[in-house]
Design an enzyme around this catalytic site. Structure first.
Site, PDB file in Angstrom:
ATOM      1  N   SER A   4     -48.075  -2.688 -37.564  1.00 34.84           N
ATOM      2  CA  SER A   4     -49.202  -2.821 -38.494  1.00 34.84           C
ATOM      3  C   SER A   4     -48.696  -3.128 -39.896  1.00 34.84           C
ATOM      4  CB  SER A   4     -50.056  -1.546 -38.493  1.00 34.84           C
ATOM      5  OG  SER A   4     -49.260  -0.400 -38.687  1.00 34.84           O
ATOM      6  N   GLU A  37     -54.815   3.881 -27.662  1.00 31.82           N
ATOM      7  CA  GLU A  37     -55.575   3.382 -28.806  1.00 31.82           C
ATOM      8  C   GLU A  37     -56.973   2.941 -28.379  1.00 31.82           C
ATOM      9  OE1 GLU A  37     -53.465   0.629 -31.320  1.00 31.82           O
ATOM     10  OE2 GLU A  37     -55.266   0.141 -32.487  1.00 31.82           O
TER      11      GLU A  37
HETATM   12  O1  KIV Z   1     -48.589  -0.451 -35.521  1.00 31.16           O
HETATM   13  C1  KIV Z   1     -49.252   0.601 -35.589  1.00 31.16           C
HETATM   14  O2  KIV Z   1     -49.617   1.082 -36.680  1.00 31.16           O
HETATM   15  C2  KIV Z   1     -49.619   1.259 -34.343  1.00 31.16           C
HETATM   16  C3  KIV Z   1     -50.577   2.410 -34.425  1.00 31.16           C
HETATM   17  C4  KIV Z   1     -51.951   1.892 -34.607  1.00 31.16           C
HETATM   18  C5  KIV Z   1     -50.470   3.305 -33.265  1.00 31.16           C
HETATM   19  O3  KIV Z   1     -49.192   0.868 -33.310  1.00 31.16           O
END
Ligand code: KIV
Length: 272
Positions: free
Chosen positions: A53, A190
């Site tokens: 992310s 998720e």
């Molecule tokens: O990349 C991320 O932040 C994630 C979370 C949403 C679990 O995979």
């Protein structure tokens, strides 16, 4: 990574397993840099996820797909330098583990060697089992990720709740079992129905960490910038905001601009 003496109370994969056994919920947040990882660690978080992310939050991309292995290693090594207690897990980015088990192993080894992190996470079930098994042969702990897997956004088409239909729910139940059997130390679920998540958490011995998956799992994870209220545009139902840093930062910067323009900063005490 910190030194041996400071690692005395470090969270390990075994700590997380014990927490599940004792019914102690696991708190996990993302962090992508030294300063915030340091704050989050000192505040008592159990697991820091250097998530892909970062592609959205740090780089402003629309999806998680563009971030590269080198960029993830940069974020991970920065975060690791700020952490003394939490377990640091790093996402394997899109294209570095699918369909090529040797490539997956090499990607995971690069993350562990070059960042000093403690584990990797990757998205998917049976279709990436070969990669998971190969990474595990090198002694690298692997966290799985099922349900809404953002690297597959172009297959899903939207970010809506996954596994509402029985066929997809059944596949997810089976995949969770497969990942546990393969040796994953934990699992992220998720954006799936809370009842299904609770069922999966009860059906596996490994800790299950939810995001948008209800309260019946073994722990929770959120994206740090979302829960701190830095990003105002992202408002899913599962997100609880613990601060309004958008307001705090905007106000602070506006005050600074005003003070510079009016020449009230710096004052006599703020110069040499
Ligand atoms: O990349 C991320 O932040 C994630 C979370 C949403 C679990 O995979």
């Amino acid at each position: 990574m910190s030194t041996g003496t400071r690692d005395a109370k470090r969270v390990t994969t075994h700590t997380l397993q014990e927490m599940k056994s004792k019914g102690v919920p696991i708190a996990m947040l993302t962090a992508y840099d030294y300063s915030l990882a340091r704050l989050v660690d000192a505040a008592g978080i159990d697991v820091i996820l250097v998530g892909d992310s970062a592609s959205n939050v740090m780089a402003g991309h629309e999806t998680t797909l563009p971030i590269t292995l080198d960029q993830m290693i940069y974020h991970a090594s920065s975060a690791v330098r700020g952490v003394h207690r939490a377990l640091v897990v790093v996402d394997l980015p899109f294209g570095t583990y699918q369909g090529n088990t040797k490539g997956a192993l090499n990607s995971a080894i690069r993350i562990m060697k070059e960042s000093g992190a403690h584990a990797v996470k990757l998205e998917g079930g049976r279709e990436v089992l070969g990669s998971i098994e190969r990474i595990l042969t090198a002694g690298i702990p692997v966290m799985g990720h099922l349900g809404l897997t953002p690297q597959s956004i172009y297959k899903f088409g939207t970010y809506v709740v996954r596994a509402k239909e029985e066929a997809e729910a059944q596949r997810l139940r089976e995949d969770a079992k497969l990942l546990e059997k393969a040796g994953c130390f934990a699992l992220v679920l998720e954006k799936i129905p809370a009842q299904l998540a609770a069922e999966v958490a009860a059906s596996v011995a490994i800790p299950v960490i939810g995001i948008g998956a209800g309260a019946g799992v073994d722990g929770q994870v959120l994206v740090l910038h979302d829960m701190l209220g830095i990003n105002q545009e992202f408002n899913p139902r599962f997100l609880r905001r613990y601060a309004d840093l958008h307001g705090v930062i905007t106000q602070a910067v506006a005050s600074y601009v005003t003070d510079v323009r009016s020449q009230s900063f710096p004052n006599a005490d703020e110069q040499y």
